[in-house]
Scaffold this motif. Structure first.
Motif, PDB file in Angstrom:
ATOM      1  N   ARG A   1      23.648  40.495  -0.690  1.00 20.44           N
ATOM      2  CA  ARG A   1      22.929  39.882  -1.797  1.00 20.44           C
ATOM      3  C   ARG A   1      22.424  40.973  -2.737  1.00 20.44           C
ATOM      4  NH1 ARG A   1      18.781  35.369  -0.239  1.00 20.44           N
ATOM      5  NH2 ARG A   1      17.944  36.917   1.209  1.00 20.44           N
ATOM      6  N   PHE A   2      21.899  40.572  -3.884  1.00 21.66           N
ATOM      7  CA  PHE A   2      21.515  41.548  -4.894  1.00 21.66           C
ATOM      8  C   PHE A   2      20.462  42.536  -4.396  1.00 21.66           C
ATOM      9  CE2 PHE A   2      22.605  38.309  -8.449  1.00 21.66           C
ATOM     10  CZ  PHE A   2      23.945  38.628  -8.334  1.00 21.66           C
ATOM     11  N   ASP A   3      19.630  42.118  -3.440  1.00 23.61           N
ATOM     12  CA  ASP A   3      18.609  43.026  -2.913  1.00 23.61           C
ATOM     13  C   ASP A   3      19.127  43.894  -1.776  1.00 23.61           C
ATOM     14  OD1 ASP A   3      18.766  41.271  -0.796  1.00 23.61           O
ATOM     15  OD2 ASP A   3      16.664  40.621  -0.882  1.00 23.61           O
ATOM     16  N   GLY A   4      20.410  43.790  -1.480  1.00 21.02           N
ATOM     17  CA  GLY A   4      21.008  44.592  -0.427  1.00 21.02           C
ATOM     18  C   GLY A   4      20.999  43.957   0.942  1.00 21.02           C
ATOM     19  N   SER A   5      20.384  42.792   1.085  1.00 26.19           N
ATOM     20  CA  SER A   5      20.307  42.123   2.385  1.00 26.19           C
ATOM     21  C   SER A   5      21.589  41.358   2.681  1.00 26.19           C
ATOM     22  CB  SER A   5      19.107  41.172   2.421  1.00 26.19           C
ATOM     23  OG  SER A   5      19.272  40.122   1.476  1.00 26.19           O
TER      24      SER A   5
ATOM     25  N   HIS B   1      21.191  30.836   3.151  1.00 25.79           N
ATOM     26  CA  HIS B   1      20.790  31.343   1.836  1.00 25.79           C
ATOM     27  C   HIS B   1      21.445  30.535   0.712  1.00 25.79           C
ATOM     28  CE1 HIS B   1      20.012  35.560   3.711  1.00 25.79           C
ATOM     29  NE2 HIS B   1      18.910  34.834   3.706  1.00 25.79           N
TER      30      HIS B   1
ATOM     31  N   GLY C   1      19.514  34.384  -4.377  1.00 23.76           N
ATOM     32  CA  GLY C   1      19.530  35.822  -4.127  1.00 23.76           C
ATOM     33  C   GLY C   1      20.776  36.524  -4.597  1.00 23.76           C
TER      34      GLY C   1
ATOM     35  N   GLU D   1      27.248  49.663  -4.763  1.00 26.38           N
ATOM     36  CA  GLU D   1      26.084  50.326  -5.355  1.00 26.38           C
ATOM     37  C   GLU D   1      26.334  50.678  -6.822  1.00 26.38           C
ATOM     38  OE1 GLU D   1      25.446  53.505  -2.625  1.00 26.38           O
ATOM     39  OE2 GLU D   1      24.281  52.250  -1.236  1.00 26.38           O
TER      40      GLU D   1
ATOM     41  N   ARG E   1      26.247  47.354  -8.815  1.00 28.64           N
ATOM     42  CA  ARG E   1      24.877  46.838  -8.832  1.00 28.64           C
ATOM     43  C   ARG E   1      24.025  47.615  -9.824  1.00 28.64           C
ATOM     44  NH1 ARG E   1      20.850  44.758  -9.521  1.00 28.64           N
ATOM     45  NH2 ARG E   1      19.306  43.935  -8.068  1.00 28.64           N
ATOM     46  N   ARG E   2      24.218  48.924  -9.881  1.00 27.21           N
ATOM     47  CA  ARG E   2      23.421  49.778 -10.776  1.00 27.21           C
ATOM     48  C   ARG E   2      23.864  49.669 -12.230  1.00 27.21           C
ATOM     49  NH1 ARG E   2      24.629  54.081  -8.479  1.00 27.21           N
ATOM     50  NH2 ARG E   2      26.183  54.906  -9.919  1.00 27.21           N
TER      51      ARG E   2
ATOM     52  N   THR F   1      22.585  44.232 -13.069  1.00 29.36           N
ATOM     53  CA  THR F   1      21.183  44.655 -13.016  1.00 29.36           C
ATOM     54  C   THR F   1      20.268  43.451 -13.205  1.00 29.36           C
ATOM     55  OG1 THR F   1      21.317  45.167 -15.377  1.00 29.36           O
ATOM     56  CG2 THR F   1      21.647  46.989 -13.842  1.00 29.36           C
TER      57      THR F   1
END
Length: 274
Positions: free
Chosen positions: A240-244, A250, A253, A265, A268-269, A273
């Protein structure tokens, strides 16, 4: 394989439902056979309803202890969705993924099912009625393309590439409007963006090594459980976007899937964003 649900049997059930209830209605829907649900582009057809009815009835006979979570069943009884997290065993089904395409006469739709055991996706199936084959994954067993004659081919994600060479799929329609504009602008950094309006075919394209990323914001289990497992078993990194990790219960997210963690990564960066 799942110890309680035979994946091959479930895959065959999806195929039989497609041949009995979906394909005979393709490009033959009457005006009363298509209805809008939440909005004009969120459709349900008689093919969705009748195919899910058939799959649900046969699944109940084969696996009476399994909770059945179908897209149209949840539309009729929203409380059903909450039973997925605590279920010892569940079958999750999207009878026609890509209903907008199906109703428009576009041959890009699929039938998806996953098996969830104690909060974990253990099997996923994406059947393509037009190509008459399955993309199938079982946890720890790899991802495979299987044809009715028994022929199989192992699926593997694409090799990582530079950001400006990435080709992929992103569903931006459910993003908040300010973020949507920002992400669409950021997507100028990649080589190509597509959206088939059909997660089934997007996941198959990704797991087959044809594209480098998938991004979704709205996470309904029938849309993403099978495809995420398929992608991971084909070698992908998914979070998910938060890395979980993305889990069956779910629905928010966001979800980003790439060939490896470094690509995740980077995207995502630089792009997603949110």
């Amino acid at each position: 394989m799942s110890s309680t649900i035979d994946t091959t049997t479930l895959a065959d059930l999806l195929r039989r439902a497609a041949k009995a209830e979906i394909l005979p209605r393709f490009r033959r829907l009457g005006s009363d056979d298509v209805r809008a649900k939440s909005e004009a582009t969120d459709l349900v057809t008689e093919a969705d309803l009748q195919a899910e009815r058939m799959i649900k009835a046969e699944a109940a006979a084969l696996w009476p202890d399994a909770v059945f979570v179908g897209e149209e069943s949840v539309a009729a009884d929203p409380a059903l969705l909450g039973k997925l997290e605590g279920a010892d065993l569940a079958v999750v089904v999207d009878p026609v993924d890509g209903t907008f395409n199906f109703a428009s006469g576009i041959p890009a739709f699929g039938v998806m099912a996953s098996v969830v055991a104690r909060g974990e996706t253990v099997a996923g199936i994406i059947y393509d009625p037009m190509g008459d084959d399955w993309a199938i994954a079982e946890k720890g067993g790899g991802a495979w393309l299987r044809r009715p004659g028994g022929e199989t081919e192992r699926l593997s994600v694409a090799a990582p590439v530079a950001l400006d060479q990435m080709v992929g799929m992103a569903s931006t329609g459910f993003l908040p409007k300010p973020k949507r504009g920002q992400i669409l602008a950021n997507l100028a950094k990649v080589r190509f963006l597509a959206n088939y309006r059909c997660a089934a075919h997007e996941y198959r394209a990704f797991a087959g090594g044809h594209v480098h990323y998938l991004m979704y914001n709205k996470l309904m289990p029938w849309d993403h459980l099978a495809g995420t497992l398929l992608s991971i078993e084909a070698g992908a990194y998914a979070a998910r976007f938060d890395g979980s990790p993305y889990l069956p219960h779910h629905i928010t997210g966001g979800l980003l899937i790439t060939p490896d963690r470094a690509s995740w990564e980077l995207l995502r960066r630089e792009v997603f964003t949110v």
